[in-house]
Write a protein that holds these residues in place. Sequence first.
Motif, short mmCIF file in Angstrom:
data_model
loop_
_atom_site.label_atom_id
_atom_site.label_comp_id
_atom_site.label_asym_id
_atom_site.label_seq_id
_atom_site.Cartn_x
_atom_site.Cartn_y
_atom_site.Cartn_z
N ALA A 182 113.81 62.71 120.67
CA ALA A 182 114.94 62.79 121.80
C ALA A 182 116.41 62.13 121.35
CB ALA A 182 114.64 62.15 123.23
N ALA A 183 117.45 62.49 121.82
CA ALA A 183 118.87 61.82 121.20
C ALA A 183 119.27 60.91 122.03
CB ALA A 183 119.82 63.09 121.19
N SER A 184 118.34 60.45 123.25
CA SER A 184 118.76 59.11 124.24
C SER A 184 117.44 58.62 124.61
CB SER A 184 119.56 59.53 124.94
OG SER A 184 119.35 60.61 126.05
N ASP A 185 117.46 57.45 125.06
CA ASP A 185 116.32 56.73 125.76
C ASP A 185 116.23 57.39 127.32
OD1 ASP A 185 115.54 54.97 123.69
OD2 ASP A 185 117.02 53.83 124.39
N LYS A 186 117.57 57.89 127.81
CA LYS A 186 117.45 58.32 129.14
C LYS A 186 116.63 59.71 129.07
CE LYS A 186 120.43 60.09 132.83
NZ LYS A 186 121.95 60.38 133.12
N THR A 187 116.61 60.61 128.18
CA THR A 187 115.98 61.91 128.23
C THR A 187 114.48 61.56 127.69
OG1 THR A 187 117.00 62.20 125.77
CG2 THR A 187 117.79 63.46 127.84
N MET A 188 114.27 60.73 126.98
CA MET A 188 112.74 60.39 126.72
C MET A 188 112.16 59.92 128.07
SD MET A 188 110.33 60.36 124.68
CE MET A 188 110.69 60.35 123.08
N LYS A 189 112.87 58.95 128.66
CA LYS A 189 112.46 58.60 129.80
C LYS A 189 111.93 59.51 130.96
CE LYS A 189 113.55 54.92 133.39
NZ LYS A 189 113.07 55.50 134.80
N THR A 190 112.33 60.73 130.90
CA THR A 190 111.99 61.75 131.92
C THR A 190 110.78 62.21 131.35
OG1 THR A 190 114.38 62.78 131.84
CG2 THR A 190 112.32 64.10 132.33
N VAL A 191 110.39 61.95 130.31
CA VAL A 191 108.95 62.35 129.92
C VAL A 191 107.96 61.26 129.83
CG1 VAL A 191 107.55 63.15 127.83
CG2 VAL A 191 109.82 64.15 127.89
N THR A 192 108.41 60.08 129.72
CA THR A 192 107.46 58.96 129.93
C THR A 192 107.26 58.69 131.37
OG1 THR A 192 109.36 57.34 129.84
CG2 THR A 192 108.15 57.88 127.69
N ASP A 193 108.29 59.03 132.34
CA ASP A 193 108.05 58.86 133.60
C ASP A 193 107.12 59.90 134.24
OD1 ASP A 193 109.93 56.85 133.89
OD2 ASP A 193 111.29 57.95 134.81
N ALA A 194 106.88 60.96 133.41
CA ALA A 194 106.00 61.99 134.02
C ALA A 194 104.49 61.77 133.20
CB ALA A 194 106.30 63.27 133.70
N HIS A 195 104.44 60.64 132.62
CA HIS A 195 103.06 60.13 131.76
C HIS A 195 102.80 61.31 131.07
CE1 HIS A 195 102.98 56.90 134.78
NE2 HIS A 195 103.01 58.02 135.84
N ASP A 196 103.73 61.89 130.03
CA ASP A 196 103.08 62.86 129.12
C ASP A 196 103.41 62.47 127.63
OD1 ASP A 196 102.86 64.89 130.83
OD2 ASP A 196 104.89 65.40 131.22
N THR A 197 103.54 61.19 127.49
CA THR A 197 103.41 60.49 126.07
C THR A 197 102.39 59.73 125.79
OG1 THR A 197 104.74 58.40 126.57
CG2 THR A 197 105.98 60.50 126.17
N ALA A 198 101.59 59.78 124.73
CA ALA A 198 100.79 58.87 124.18
C ALA A 198 101.22 57.60 123.65
CB ALA A 198 99.79 59.69 123.43
N GLY A 199 101.36 56.60 124.57
CA GLY A 199 101.89 55.29 124.07
C GLY A 199 103.43 55.43 124.19
N ALA A 200 103.95 54.20 124.00
CA ALA A 200 105.45 53.82 124.10
C ALA A 200 106.30 54.75 122.85
CB ALA A 200 105.81 52.52 124.08
N PRO A 201 107.30 55.32 123.37
CA PRO A 201 108.21 55.82 122.18
C PRO A 201 108.64 54.63 121.37
CG PRO A 201 108.60 56.75 124.47
CD PRO A 201 107.69 55.51 124.80
N ALA A 202 109.18 55.00 120.03
CA ALA A 202 109.78 54.22 119.06
C ALA A 202 111.06 54.78 118.73
CB ALA A 202 108.80 53.90 118.07
N PRO A 203 112.11 53.95 118.70
CA PRO A 203 113.28 54.21 118.10
C PRO A 203 113.20 54.27 116.71
CG PRO A 203 113.47 51.90 118.51
CD PRO A 203 111.99 52.48 119.15
N PHE A 204 113.93 55.45 116.12
CA PHE A 204 113.74 55.74 114.79
C PHE A 204 115.04 55.86 114.07
CE2 PHE A 204 113.75 59.87 116.44
CZ PHE A 204 114.29 60.92 115.65
N VAL A 205 116.38 56.34 114.85
CA VAL A 205 117.51 56.51 114.27
C VAL A 205 118.58 56.37 115.42
CG1 VAL A 205 117.10 57.87 112.19
CG2 VAL A 205 117.51 59.08 114.47
N ARG A 206 119.80 55.90 114.75
CA ARG A 206 120.93 55.88 115.73
C ARG A 206 122.04 57.12 115.11
NH1 ARG A 206 123.53 51.06 115.82
NH2 ARG A 206 122.90 50.68 113.81
N ASN A 207 122.87 57.41 116.16
CA ASN A 207 123.89 58.38 115.70
C ASN A 207 125.25 58.05 116.53
OD1 ASN A 207 124.69 60.50 114.22
ND2 ASN A 207 123.37 62.18 115.31
N LYS A 208 126.32 58.45 115.78
CA LYS A 208 127.68 58.08 116.11
C LYS A 208 128.35 59.48 116.33
CE LYS A 208 130.55 55.99 113.46
NZ LYS A 208 131.31 54.96 112.48
#
Length: 254
Positions: A87-113
């Motif tokens: 995902a391009a933001s923590d907020k959109t990833m949170k939609t998926v984690t809140d639905a318990h659809d990830t296996a473990g905690a997401p990890a940040p891998f890049v940033r963009n300006k």
Amino acid sequence: MAAVTALLLSVGACSSSEPSSSGSSSSKKVSGKVTVFAAASLKESFTALGKKFEADHRGTEVTFNFGGSDALAASITSGAPADVFAAASDKTMKTVTDAHDTAGAPAPFVRNKLEIATPPGNPKKIRTLKDLTRPGTKVALCDRTVPCGAAAQKALDASGLKLTPASYEQDVKGALTKVELGEVDAAVVYTTDVRAAGKKVEGVEFPEAADAINTYPLALLKNAPNAAAAEEFIGLVKSAEGRKVLTGAGFLQP
């Protein structure tokens, strides 16, 4: 894209003689299809990494669904089959984690300006974010529900600027295309998109972008059809090889 491909060839040559110290993608025998849902701004770099992964793992196929992170998250929580979500933001990833659809905690891998994209030659002589608010200037923005749109609005708010765009686009590539087709005078996109477009657009940096940098998280999905291969693809993205491709495309390290 040509620059990213060339970088991968160089990386591949190095990796053939030196093992990666950061999660090489060649550490495990895997096969089958890996389905990756990824933010539109990752298209060029992830496509190149997908080809690299397939070359390293005979019998695998990496397929991508690129788009606005909010729409991708909604698809995942609605049951769309996928192995990896970038995902391009923590907020959109949170939609998926809140639905318990990830296996473990997401990890940040890049940033963009953010960066302003204009047609070649910058006909409207846009030099600042404020210039986008000039009467008669047609601007494309990402929709506010999309990470690039939310970041653009954050930069505008921080500057006390109000902007009514000519169009809101569902992902960053849509906003960039408006510039490439000459339908708008400018668009607020990512630095990576300006770089990927090459001579089709001209980039204008603006200082307010430093206050609206998006962090991209990456996650293995809980119901991944091919979890083993998906973990290996994630390993490639997070490896030294993957970081080199991503930073070469203009992404910042997390």
